[in-house]
Write a protein that holds these residues in place. Structure first.
Motif, PDB file in Angstrom:
ATOM      1  N   GLU A  20       5.305  13.591 -62.499  1.00  0.00           N
ATOM      2  CA  GLU A  20       5.203  14.663 -62.028  1.00  0.00           C
ATOM      3  C   GLU A  20       6.562  15.454 -62.506  1.00  0.00           C
ATOM      4  O   GLU A  20       7.865  14.902 -63.670  1.00  0.00           O
ATOM      5  N   TRP A  21       6.329  16.752 -63.551  1.00  0.00           N
ATOM      6  CA  TRP A  21       6.557  17.416 -63.254  1.00  0.00           C
ATOM      7  C   TRP A  21       6.844  18.876 -63.760  1.00  0.00           C
ATOM      8  O   TRP A  21       5.500  19.372 -64.021  1.00  0.00           O
ATOM      9  N   VAL A  22       7.797  19.134 -63.265  1.00  0.00           N
ATOM     10  CA  VAL A  22       7.994  20.809 -62.785  1.00  0.00           C
ATOM     11  C   VAL A  22       8.537  21.817 -63.830  1.00  0.00           C
ATOM     12  O   VAL A  22      10.564  21.069 -63.909  1.00  0.00           O
ATOM     13  N   ASP A  23       7.888  22.821 -64.748  1.00  0.00           N
ATOM     14  CA  ASP A  23       9.194  23.857 -65.423  1.00  0.00           C
ATOM     15  C   ASP A  23       9.307  24.784 -64.604  1.00  0.00           C
ATOM     16  O   ASP A  23       8.434  26.266 -64.997  1.00  0.00           O
ATOM     17  N   ALA A  24      10.612  24.747 -64.757  1.00  0.00           N
ATOM     18  CA  ALA A  24      10.997  25.747 -63.934  1.00  0.00           C
ATOM     19  C   ALA A  24      11.103  27.660 -64.677  1.00  0.00           C
ATOM     20  O   ALA A  24      11.282  28.096 -63.915  1.00  0.00           O
ATOM     21  N   THR A  25      11.755  26.872 -66.331  1.00  0.00           N
ATOM     22  CA  THR A  25      11.532  27.927 -67.126  1.00  0.00           C
ATOM     23  C   THR A  25      10.657  28.730 -67.611  1.00  0.00           C
ATOM     24  O   THR A  25      10.241  29.631 -68.359  1.00  0.00           O
ATOM     25  N   ARG A  26       9.560  27.708 -67.288  1.00  0.00           N
ATOM     26  CA  ARG A  26       7.765  28.509 -68.148  1.00  0.00           C
ATOM     27  C   ARG A  26       7.871  28.531 -69.566  1.00  0.00           C
ATOM     28  O   ARG A  26       7.113  29.869 -69.552  1.00  0.00           O
ATOM     29  N   ASN A  27       8.950  28.245 -70.317  1.00  0.00           N
ATOM     30  CA  ASN A  27       8.778  28.304 -71.575  1.00  0.00           C
ATOM     31  C   ASN A  27       8.786  27.235 -72.652  1.00  0.00           C
ATOM     32  O   ASN A  27       9.035  27.029 -73.740  1.00  0.00           O
ATOM     33  N   THR A  28       8.658  26.128 -71.901  1.00  0.00           N
ATOM     34  CA  THR A  28       8.510  24.429 -72.673  1.00  0.00           C
ATOM     35  C   THR A  28       7.010  24.224 -73.497  1.00  0.00           C
ATOM     36  O   THR A  28       5.703  24.506 -72.514  1.00  0.00           O
ATOM     37  N   LEU A  29       6.858  24.098 -74.622  1.00  0.00           N
ATOM     38  CA  LEU A  29       5.178  23.767 -74.660  1.00  0.00           C
ATOM     39  C   LEU A  29       5.136  22.564 -74.744  1.00  0.00           C
ATOM     40  O   LEU A  29       4.199  22.074 -74.692  1.00  0.00           O
ATOM     41  N   VAL A  30       6.195  21.156 -75.218  1.00  0.00           N
ATOM     42  CA  VAL A  30       6.211  20.201 -74.894  1.00  0.00           C
ATOM     43  C   VAL A  30       7.245  19.934 -74.493  1.00  0.00           C
ATOM     44  O   VAL A  30       8.183  19.778 -74.776  1.00  0.00           O
ATOM     45  N   TRP A  31       7.159  18.468 -73.386  1.00  0.00           N
ATOM     46  CA  TRP A  31       7.608  17.680 -73.179  1.00  0.00           C
ATOM     47  C   TRP A  31       7.261  16.408 -72.659  1.00  0.00           C
ATOM     48  O   TRP A  31       5.905  16.368 -72.785  1.00  0.00           O
ATOM     49  N   LYS A  32       8.423  15.357 -73.207  1.00  0.00           N
ATOM     50  CA  LYS A  32       8.082  14.184 -73.150  1.00  0.00           C
ATOM     51  C   LYS A  32       8.492  13.133 -72.410  1.00  0.00           C
ATOM     52  O   LYS A  32       9.473  13.353 -71.788  1.00  0.00           O
ATOM     53  N   PHE A  33       7.370  12.330 -71.357  1.00  0.00           N
ATOM     54  CA  PHE A  33       8.193  11.903 -70.188  1.00  0.00           C
ATOM     55  C   PHE A  33       8.772  10.856 -70.127  1.00  0.00           C
ATOM     56  O   PHE A  33       8.783   9.517 -71.257  1.00  0.00           O
ATOM     57  N   PRO A  34      10.256  10.636 -70.265  1.00  0.00           N
ATOM     58  CA  PRO A  34      11.628   9.828 -70.776  1.00  0.00           C
ATOM     59  C   PRO A  34      11.187   8.305 -69.852  1.00  0.00           C
ATOM     60  O   PRO A  34      11.244   8.292 -68.836  1.00  0.00           O
ATOM     61  N   ARG A  35      10.509   7.560 -70.340  1.00  0.00           N
ATOM     62  CA  ARG A  35       9.871   5.703 -70.099  1.00  0.00           C
ATOM     63  C   ARG A  35      11.488   4.997 -70.303  1.00  0.00           C
ATOM     64  O   ARG A  35      11.472   4.071 -69.145  1.00  0.00           O
ATOM     65  N   GLU A  36      12.288   5.099 -70.618  1.00  0.00           N
ATOM     66  CA  GLU A  36      12.664   4.609 -70.705  1.00  0.00           C
ATOM     67  C   GLU A  36      13.311   2.921 -70.183  1.00  0.00           C
ATOM     68  O   GLU A  36      14.142   2.373 -69.375  1.00  0.00           O
ATOM     69  N   ASP A  37      12.908   2.022 -70.853  1.00  0.00           N
ATOM     70  CA  ASP A  37      12.246   0.783 -69.955  1.00  0.00           C
ATOM     71  C   ASP A  37      12.120   0.631 -68.956  1.00  0.00           C
ATOM     72  O   ASP A  37      11.632  -0.191 -67.916  1.00  0.00           O
ATOM     73  N   ASN A  38      11.195   1.454 -68.676  1.00  0.00           N
ATOM     74  CA  ASN A  38      10.715   2.066 -67.254  1.00  0.00           C
ATOM     75  C   ASN A  38       8.720   1.711 -67.080  1.00  0.00           C
ATOM     76  O   ASN A  38       8.417   1.717 -68.423  1.00  0.00           O
ATOM     77  N   GLU A  39       7.657   1.113 -66.415  1.00  0.00           N
ATOM     78  CA  GLU A  39       6.969   0.928 -66.863  1.00  0.00           C
ATOM     79  C   GLU A  39       5.855   1.150 -66.539  1.00  0.00           C
ATOM     80  O   GLU A  39       6.300   2.332 -64.405  1.00  0.00           O
ATOM     81  N   ILE A  40       4.562   2.212 -66.721  1.00  0.00           N
ATOM     82  CA  ILE A  40       4.232   3.365 -65.487  1.00  0.00           C
ATOM     83  C   ILE A  40       2.837   2.272 -64.637  1.00  0.00           C
ATOM     84  O   ILE A  40       2.152   1.723 -65.235  1.00  0.00           O
ATOM     85  N   LYS A  41       2.663   2.480 -63.307  1.00  0.00           N
ATOM     86  CA  LYS A  41       2.110   1.235 -62.459  1.00  0.00           C
ATOM     87  C   LYS A  41       0.719   1.530 -62.708  1.00  0.00           C
ATOM     88  O   LYS A  41       0.365   2.774 -62.720  1.00  0.00           O
ATOM     89  N   ASN A  42       0.625   0.405 -62.029  1.00  0.00           N
ATOM     90  CA  ASN A  42      -0.976   0.295 -62.959  1.00  0.00           C
ATOM     91  C   ASN A  42      -1.663   1.415 -61.385  1.00  0.00           C
ATOM     92  O   ASN A  42      -1.392   0.685 -60.214  1.00  0.00           O
TER      93      ASN A  42
END
Length: 67
Positions: A20-42
């Motif tokens: 989940e990501w909440v944009d407090a500024t409301r002016n972001t066009l693209v945001w990449k989820f930082p995985r950094e050695d993390n895996e998304i659970k099935n």
């Protein structure tokens, strides 16, 4: 912190349940989820808000929008 604490943090801290990501500024066009050695659970939950869209990029490409 002992060696077993380090191993436990690595083992239990690497699977992500909710994306989940909440944009407090409301002016972001693209945001990449930082995985950094993390895996998304099935079976993880992806939360997409009204004004958002989510993309899952290769190896499989999918587009998600709010229900």
């Amino acid at each position: 912190m002992g060696i077993f604490d380090s191993i436990a943090n690595k083992a239990f801290g690497q699977f992500i349940d909710v994306i989940e990501w909440v944009d407090a500024t409301r002016n972001t066009l693209v945001w990449k989820f930082p995985r950094e050695d993390n895996e998304i659970k099935n079976g993880a939950q992806l939360i997409v808000r009204e004004s958002q869209a989510a993309l899952n990029l290769p190896p499989t490409t999918s587009r998600f929008s709010p229900r």
